[in-house]
Design an enzyme around this catalytic site. Structure first.
Site, mmCIF file in Angstrom:
data_model
loop_
_atom_site.group_PDB
_atom_site.id
_atom_site.type_symbol
_atom_site.label_atom_id
_atom_site.label_comp_id
_atom_site.label_asym_id
_atom_site.label_seq_id
_atom_site.Cartn_x
_atom_site.Cartn_y
_atom_site.Cartn_z
ATOM 1 N N ASP A 1 0.831 -1.212 0.000
ATOM 2 C CA ASP A 1 0.000 0.000 0.000
ATOM 3 C C ASP A 1 0.862 1.258 0.000
ATOM 4 O O ASP A 1 0.494 2.274 -0.596
ATOM 5 C CB ASP A 1 -0.931 0.004 1.223
ATOM 6 C CG ASP A 1 -2.112 0.953 1.044
ATOM 7 O OD1 ASP A 1 -2.443 1.284 -0.103
ATOM 8 O OD2 ASP A 1 -2.709 1.355 2.055
ATOM 9 N N CYS B 1 -1.652 9.906 -0.933
ATOM 10 C CA CYS B 1 -3.095 9.801 -1.154
ATOM 11 C C CYS B 1 -3.384 10.158 -2.601
ATOM 12 O O CYS B 1 -3.139 11.280 -3.020
ATOM 13 C CB CYS B 1 -3.832 10.754 -0.216
ATOM 14 S SG CYS B 1 -5.620 10.662 -0.410
#
Lengths: 301, 301
Positions: free
Chosen positions: B16, B240
């Protein structure tokens, strides 16, 4: 959990923040910073220190900053005053609040103030007397209350001793400061609960640094206990003199974002603070806070 | 407050984290990262994805990474598998756990997976069947469980629907992911409490991003509810995709520092993670985490 419905956020960027930035900041920028922050709605702005420029060159223009800022009606402008000379400066500058300070750590007091905790308290007595005589608000900053760079753990009894002395001297507010940002939430809860037995809880502030990334969690822990005053700095200005390159005060944007999420009123306009954080960060060539950058990025998208 | 005595920290930096770093990372570096993390004691490392390299070029070398890492006995190596092709890859690579994923947000599902939430669940059924047939652990990643970049609020009923479907498919763990890092602690508490009524609490993980600086506080809120699995990435790797320049996964160093402060066991060596965070950050020319930088600075002093 029941949190306070409303909290007071004290913006300390112009003082605690800038004091720990390497670059000397021009007076114009400091004045604009204070004015932007008061316009954003902070009810209390820690504007500068009246300390010897030999110790703290960054704050040498304190009198000029205070003279030039646009005093917003209702905003409390605080200044640090280590001694009577500082107090005279604060008085001449029409500060609304003077701040005296003491460490809860004996080692820190010896090393940084060159005296014991008890002696450091005695030294502030004349300032406290003078504040009372002139009807100026008095606040006590209780540093290293949650850990010390020299002695590590700080006995809770020493924190309470300083809190009591501040109360006796007439402080209407004290701030429990995690000067080096080492605390975690259980510790915060424990210390705040103990202090609240010695000092009216509505006058206790949480002053957290984000050195280890724990500050927002520590704010929540303090809210749990019923603390309703918090210090923060726009963009997370500042750093840690004991860990070079580490982060500084908890960012106002992160704290305001938290309060909004918890439905707690602050009276501060988060968007205006984001703008201010971006502006001062551009000036200092640093990154702004997490919430500040995320909100700015979302706007730009 | 009574927290769990021990928590499991799942290190998700290699997957991630790196997936959201701009720079393509060489396979050698990925292998070393996984090996350093397992050596530091993480019981579970999310190593890579078996997805189309067209979608996620950063993870194109997943098979090679899995083949070259030093498999530490007892460590669970997880890989993301969006479909049967991915599952075949995971099987060939001897992954210990395969991860299926679905969004709780209808808008996010439509936009990113091109189907409804319900359809996305149906698509994973063959992977879940195959995992069961081969005796491989199955985990369900529940993204946008606390907020969505497209629709904003996500109805808790939709989170619970996905949790139930994951349970029916045989997931032994699900992670409640704040994909865009918008949550604050009360929200986390509410969602976690609701999910714990649908899924065994010992299998629920908190997956928080630090986009708005709330992640450590959200970890504490989840601990309050009894959650005992958390995802984090060394150095806070990642970013993000919905807020360029914003921060990524909560940093492992910040979470481990928190757990140490709360006297919660993790079995992970914080100092080794600090080293790893400094090393990978130097490689990617980024700053490491707050706790990582503070601990490294203190050592250097």
């Amino acid at each position: 959990m029941s949190y306070p419905q409303r909290v007071k956020i004290v913006e300390v960027g112009p003082r605690d923040g800038l004091q720990n930035e390497k670059e000397l900041v021009p007076t114009d920028v400091k004045v604009e910073l204070c004015d932007r922050l008061s316009a954003a709605g902070f009810p209390n702005v820690e504007a500068t220190s009246f300390v010897s420029p030999k110790w703290v060159p960054q704050m040498a223009d304190g009198a000029e900053v205070m003279a030039r800022i646009a005093r917003r009606p209702g905003t409390i402008y605080s200044v640090l005053t280590p001694n009577m000379k500082g107090f005279e400066g604060a008085l001449a500058a029409k500060a609304d609040e003077v701040v005296i300070f003491g460490a809860a750590s004996e080692a820190f007091s010896q090393k940084n103030l060159n005296c014991s905790i008890a002696e450091s308290m005695d030294r502030f007595a004349p300032v406290a007397e003078a504040a009372k005589a002139h009807g100026i608000r008095l606040r006590g900053a209780l540093s290293t209350a949650l850990g010390c760079p020299y002695q590590g753990e700080v006995p809770i009894e020493d924190v309470l001793y300083v809190a009591r002395r501040f109360k006796e001297m007439g402080c209407i507010e004290i701030d429990i400061a995690d000067t080096i940002g080492v605390a975690t939430p259980q510790k915060v809860r424990k210390v705040m609960e103990a202090v609240a037995k010695e000092f009216p809880i509505e006058g206790i502030a949480g002053h957290f640094h984000d050195t280890y990334g724990q500050a927002v969690a520590n704010v929540v822990a303090a809210l749990d206990v019923g603390i309703s005053i918090f210090h923060s700095s726009a963009a997370g200005l500042g750093g840690c003199p004991f860990a070079k390159g580490a982060t500084g005060n908890v960012a106002s944007e992160d704290v305001l974002y938290l309060m909004r999420g918890l439905d707690i009123e602050t009276g501060v306009d988060l968007d205006a603070v984001v703008d201010t954080g971006q502006w001062i960060s551009a000036h200092l060539q640093r990154k702004s806070s997490r919430a500040g950058n995320a909100i700015a990025a979302k706007r730009a998208a």
